[in-house]
Write a protein that holds these residues in place. Structure first.
Motif, PDB file in Angstrom:
ATOM      1  N   ALA A 160     123.052 -45.584 -34.493  1.00 37.66           N
ATOM      2  CA  ALA A 160     123.987 -45.004 -33.527  1.00 37.66           C
ATOM      3  C   ALA A 160     123.309 -44.631 -32.210  1.00 37.66           C
ATOM      4  CB  ALA A 160     124.642 -43.760 -34.129  1.00 37.66           C
ATOM      5  N   ASN A 161     121.994 -44.865 -32.110  1.00 42.46           N
ATOM      6  CA  ASN A 161     121.212 -44.495 -30.917  1.00 42.46           C
ATOM      7  C   ASN A 161     121.221 -42.996 -30.677  1.00 42.46           C
ATOM      8  OD1 ASN A 161     120.453 -47.190 -30.263  1.00 42.46           O
ATOM      9  ND2 ASN A 161     122.488 -47.529 -29.373  1.00 42.46           N
ATOM     10  N   SER A 162     121.156 -42.233 -31.759  1.00 42.36           N
ATOM     11  CA  SER A 162     121.105 -40.779 -31.664  1.00 42.36           C
ATOM     12  C   SER A 162     119.689 -40.325 -31.314  1.00 42.36           C
ATOM     13  CB  SER A 162     121.521 -40.151 -33.000  1.00 42.36           C
ATOM     14  OG  SER A 162     121.236 -38.782 -33.025  1.00 42.36           O
ATOM     15  N   ASN A 163     119.602 -39.232 -30.564  1.00 38.09           N
ATOM     16  CA  ASN A 163     118.302 -38.635 -30.252  1.00 38.09           C
ATOM     17  C   ASN A 163     117.682 -37.946 -31.463  1.00 38.09           C
ATOM     18  OD1 ASN A 163     118.453 -39.403 -27.565  1.00 38.09           O
ATOM     19  ND2 ASN A 163     119.455 -37.503 -26.940  1.00 38.09           N
ATOM     20  N   PHE A 164     118.435 -37.866 -32.564  1.00 35.33           N
ATOM     21  CA  PHE A 164     117.996 -37.076 -33.724  1.00 35.33           C
ATOM     22  C   PHE A 164     117.686 -37.944 -34.938  1.00 35.33           C
ATOM     23  CE2 PHE A 164     120.917 -34.731 -31.019  1.00 35.33           C
ATOM     24  CZ  PHE A 164     120.082 -33.712 -30.598  1.00 35.33           C
ATOM     25  N   ALA A 165     117.280 -39.176 -34.673  1.00 42.26           N
ATOM     26  CA  ALA A 165     116.977 -40.108 -35.763  1.00 42.26           C
ATOM     27  C   ALA A 165     115.558 -39.875 -36.275  1.00 42.26           C
ATOM     28  CB  ALA A 165     117.162 -41.545 -35.301  1.00 42.26           C
ATOM     29  N   PHE A 166     115.347 -38.709 -36.874  1.00 47.22           N
ATOM     30  CA  PHE A 166     114.061 -38.380 -37.473  1.00 47.22           C
ATOM     31  C   PHE A 166     114.300 -37.451 -38.663  1.00 47.22           C
ATOM     32  CE2 PHE A 166     114.687 -35.745 -33.622  1.00 47.22           C
ATOM     33  CZ  PHE A 166     114.868 -34.502 -34.209  1.00 47.22           C
ATOM     34  N   HIS A 167     113.331 -37.419 -39.567  1.00 43.76           N
ATOM     35  CA  HIS A 167     113.442 -36.571 -40.750  1.00 43.76           C
ATOM     36  C   HIS A 167     113.138 -35.121 -40.383  1.00 43.76           C
ATOM     37  CE1 HIS A 167     113.910 -39.866 -43.614  1.00 43.76           C
ATOM     38  NE2 HIS A 167     113.005 -40.509 -42.913  1.00 43.76           N
ATOM     39  N   THR A 168     113.829 -34.187 -41.022  1.00 43.80           N
ATOM     40  CA  THR A 168     113.604 -32.761 -40.778  1.00 43.80           C
ATOM     41  C   THR A 168     113.110 -32.117 -42.072  1.00 43.80           C
ATOM     42  OG1 THR A 168     115.946 -32.297 -41.238  1.00 43.80           O
ATOM     43  CG2 THR A 168     115.334 -32.651 -38.949  1.00 43.80           C
ATOM     44  N   ILE A 169     111.863 -32.408 -42.399  1.00 43.24           N
ATOM     45  CA  ILE A 169     111.234 -31.904 -43.620  1.00 43.24           C
ATOM     46  C   ILE A 169     110.066 -31.024 -43.205  1.00 43.24           C
ATOM     47  CG2 ILE A 169     110.094 -32.531 -45.781  1.00 43.24           C
ATOM     48  CD1 ILE A 169     111.548 -35.234 -45.613  1.00 43.24           C
ATOM     49  N   GLY A 170     110.114 -29.749 -43.560  1.00 36.83           N
ATOM     50  CA  GLY A 170     109.162 -28.770 -43.064  1.00 36.83           C
ATOM     51  C   GLY A 170     107.714 -29.096 -43.322  1.00 36.83           C
ATOM     52  N   SER A 171     107.431 -29.790 -44.413  1.00 36.09           N
ATOM     53  CA  SER A 171     106.038 -30.091 -44.764  1.00 36.09           C
ATOM     54  C   SER A 171     105.482 -31.289 -44.011  1.00 36.09           C
ATOM     55  CB  SER A 171     105.931 -30.345 -46.266  1.00 36.09           C
ATOM     56  OG  SER A 171     106.885 -31.295 -46.683  1.00 36.09           O
ATOM     57  N   THR A 172     106.268 -31.885 -43.113  1.00 36.43           N
ATOM     58  CA  THR A 172     105.832 -33.090 -42.390  1.00 36.43           C
ATOM     59  C   THR A 172     105.810 -32.888 -40.879  1.00 36.43           C
ATOM     60  OG1 THR A 172     108.080 -33.996 -42.195  1.00 36.43           O
ATOM     61  CG2 THR A 172     106.859 -34.519 -44.206  1.00 36.43           C
ATOM     62  N   ILE A 173     105.760 -31.638 -40.422  1.00 38.01           N
ATOM     63  CA  ILE A 173     105.924 -31.334 -39.005  1.00 38.01           C
ATOM     64  C   ILE A 173     104.640 -30.760 -38.402  1.00 38.01           C
ATOM     65  CG2 ILE A 173     107.199 -29.922 -37.332  1.00 38.01           C
ATOM     66  CD1 ILE A 173     109.503 -29.820 -39.342  1.00 38.01           C
ATOM     67  N   ALA A 174     104.334 -31.155 -37.178  1.00 36.16           N
ATOM     68  CA  ALA A 174     103.337 -30.472 -36.350  1.00 36.16           C
ATOM     69  C   ALA A 174     104.008 -30.176 -35.014  1.00 36.16           C
ATOM     70  CB  ALA A 174     102.091 -31.321 -36.154  1.00 36.16           C
ATOM     71  N   ILE A 175     103.704 -29.021 -34.428  1.00 36.63           N
ATOM     72  CA  ILE A 175     104.399 -28.562 -33.229  1.00 36.63           C
ATOM     73  C   ILE A 175     103.396 -28.233 -32.124  1.00 36.63           C
ATOM     74  CG2 ILE A 175     106.028 -26.872 -32.284  1.00 36.63           C
ATOM     75  CD1 ILE A 175     106.955 -26.348 -35.169  1.00 36.63           C
ATOM     76  N   ASP A 176     103.641 -28.724 -30.939  1.00 40.09           N
ATOM     77  CA  ASP A 176     102.831 -28.362 -29.783  1.00 40.09           C
ATOM     78  C   ASP A 176     102.990 -26.865 -29.503  1.00 40.09           C
ATOM     79  OD1 ASP A 176     101.377 -29.068 -27.146  1.00 40.09           O
ATOM     80  OD2 ASP A 176     103.209 -28.063 -26.480  1.00 40.09           O
ATOM     81  N   CYS A 177     101.888 -26.177 -29.277  1.00 37.82           N
ATOM     82  CA  CYS A 177     101.907 -24.718 -29.131  1.00 37.82           C
ATOM     83  C   CYS A 177     102.779 -24.264 -27.962  1.00 37.82           C
ATOM     84  CB  CYS A 177     100.475 -24.223 -28.952  1.00 37.82           C
ATOM     85  SG  CYS A 177     100.318 -22.433 -28.923  1.00 37.82           S
ATOM     86  N   GLU A 178     102.702 -24.971 -26.849  1.00 45.41           N
ATOM     87  CA  GLU A 178     103.513 -24.623 -25.686  1.00 45.41           C
ATOM     88  C   GLU A 178     105.004 -24.752 -26.007  1.00 45.41           C
ATOM     89  OE1 GLU A 178     104.359 -23.852 -21.492  1.00 45.41           O
ATOM     90  OE2 GLU A 178     102.494 -23.661 -22.625  1.00 45.41           O
ATOM     91  N   ALA A 179     105.364 -25.858 -26.676  1.00 42.85           N
ATOM     92  CA  ALA A 179     106.767 -26.071 -27.058  1.00 42.85           C
ATOM     93  C   ALA A 179     107.220 -25.017 -28.055  1.00 42.85           C
ATOM     94  CB  ALA A 179     106.943 -27.468 -27.651  1.00 42.85           C
TER      95      ALA A 179
END
Length: 432
Positions: free
Chosen positions: A215-234
């Motif tokens: 569908a060309n969604s901006n949210f085509a990614f998995h949301t699984i807490g154990s697979t995430i890394a986050i930029d500190c500024e963000a």
């Protein structure tokens, strides 16, 4: 980056109280990974720790329970804390917070956060969200103080095996708010029913992302807490993890995607344990347990009808088209006239899309600004509301054998002869 006013403001106004105990912390590390632990045993934790091959990484272990957690869980937590202390040497203890201590052996350095004993338990209805926030807030503080070299906060769980190239995914990564790692599920059992349930659940996760990608969604990614890394500024910009019993991964990524790109890591997969679990109200463990309770699981466990993603695409292709937005902005086109599908129009009206479009048009000076407002409004949460309304009113969910025969998968020639394991491998390729 480390003199960022966003991070400074976050630490002063929004971070958890534990960060104040690190003003005189004199240890330095290359990377950091946070692990909330609830009702876990030391053997499971050790498997995860042993998969972290970088000796100079700080592992923040938040052993937590809520006030109303079971005695079984609290006792398991206390045993875990005891085992960490018995197996790793204490080298530092926070002065103001007696529940924070640093431990090491020849392979690992673990910052132990005790939020389970005596009066240290988390408030009810906070759970893993608050535990993740405590760990990530401490990581943010240490990054800001230049005690951690990497700008990335790696988040995982106590039931995973991390790949050897885990930290490579973020080593030189810039311009992204988060990284999502690939994953696979592993089951430590010979129970055929359990394995089949886990396969169906993983297929449903991958089917959802495949549909959003189509569908060309901006949210085509998995949301699984154990697979995430986050930029500190963000992380500071979105004010940290939401304090929730579950779903904290979904909601923080929903914010992060609005301020930066979501990077898909090209590493070996994180191995997730497909065990039964009641640690959170919903999630892998709880879902798999429910699937096994079905009488005929391949017929009764249902997937979102792929037609819904075709309908979602109709709407997204219009708000992705700046020319259409320009015509609407100039009042030469009624947005409703751009979608020739009554069911889509009814669904959009039901979730408040047309009111949001009117607001965006009135408050935006340019079509590009208007488009930005629409993308911000139609986020991951409202995408899910659109999908659920379509499912409940028009396109009922279907078993996997019917899903793979729908147009979404027409070019892949799937058939009833494909096993669930074969379908998982194919779905993994499609969703990349």
């Amino acid at each position: 980056m480390r003199i960022s006013q966003n991070i400074k403001k976050y630490l002063e106004k929004y971070a958890e109280k534990e960060v104040s105990s690190f003003d005189n912390f004199d240890y330095r590390f290359s990377n950091v990974v946070t692990i909330p632990a609830f009702d876990e045993n030391f053997e499971n934790i050790k498997v995860t720790l042993d998969s972290i091959h970088e000796k100079n990484a700080l592992i923040i272990l938040i052993v937590n329970s809520q006030e109303n957690s079971s005695n079984k869980a609290k006792n398991a937590n206390i045993a875990l804390i005891g085992n960490v202390k018995n197996n790793l040497k204490e080298i530092w203890k926070a002065k103001d917070f007696k529940n924070i201590s640093l431990h090491e052996n020849e392979s690992h350095t673990v910052l132990l956060i005790d939020r389970t004993t005596n009066n240290l338990q988390l408030p009810n209805k906070t759970g893993v969200g608050l535990a993740r926030k405590i760990g990530a807030d401490i990581a943010t503080k240490l990054i800001y103080d230049r005690k951690i070299t990497s700008n990335w906060i790696h988040c995982t769980d106590a039931d995973v095996i991390l790949p050897k190239d885990y930290f490579n995914a973020t080593k030189d990564l810039q311009g992204c708010s988060a990284t999502i790692y690939p994953y696979i599920h592993s089951i430590k059992t010979n129970d055929g029913l359990h394995k089949k349930a886990m396969a169906l659940y993983e297929l449903s996760l991958r089917h959802y992302v495949i549909g959003l990608k189509f569908a060309n969604s901006n949210f085509a990614f998995h949301t699984i807490g154990s697979t995430i890394a986050i930029d500190c500024e963000a992380y500071a910009k979105v004010r940290g993890f939401p304090i929730r019993e579950s779903g904290e991964d979904f909601y923080i990524l929903n914010k992060l995607v609005k301020i930066g790109k979501i990077h898909r890591a090209n590493t070996d997969p994180i191995i997730l344990d497909g065990r039964f679990s009641d640690r959170v109200p919903y999630g892998t463990g709880k879902s798999v347990e429910k699937i096994t309770a079905l009488k005929h699981i391949e017929d009764e466990f249902l997937f979102y009808n792929s037609t819904i993603f075709e309908k979602l695409k109709l709407f997204l292709q219009n708000i992705n088209d700046i020319e259409i937005i320009s015509k609407i902005k100039n009042s030469s086109l009624d947005f409703k006239k751009t979608i020739d599908d009554d069911r889509v129009l009814i669904t959009l009206d039901k979730i408040g899309a047309f009111a949001a479009i009117d607001t965006a048009l009135k408050s935006s000076k340019t079509p590009a600004i208007c488009q930005g407002h629409l993308h911000t409004w139609f986020d991951n949460f409202r995408t899910l509301k659109f999908i659920h309304h379509m499912r409940d009113e028009y396109y009922p969910s279907l078993p996997i054998k019917e899903i793979i025969q729908q147009p979404l998968y027409a070019s892949y020639n799937f058939s009833a002869y494909h096993s669930l394991e074969e379908l998982i491998q194919e779905f993994k390729k499609i969703s990349r």
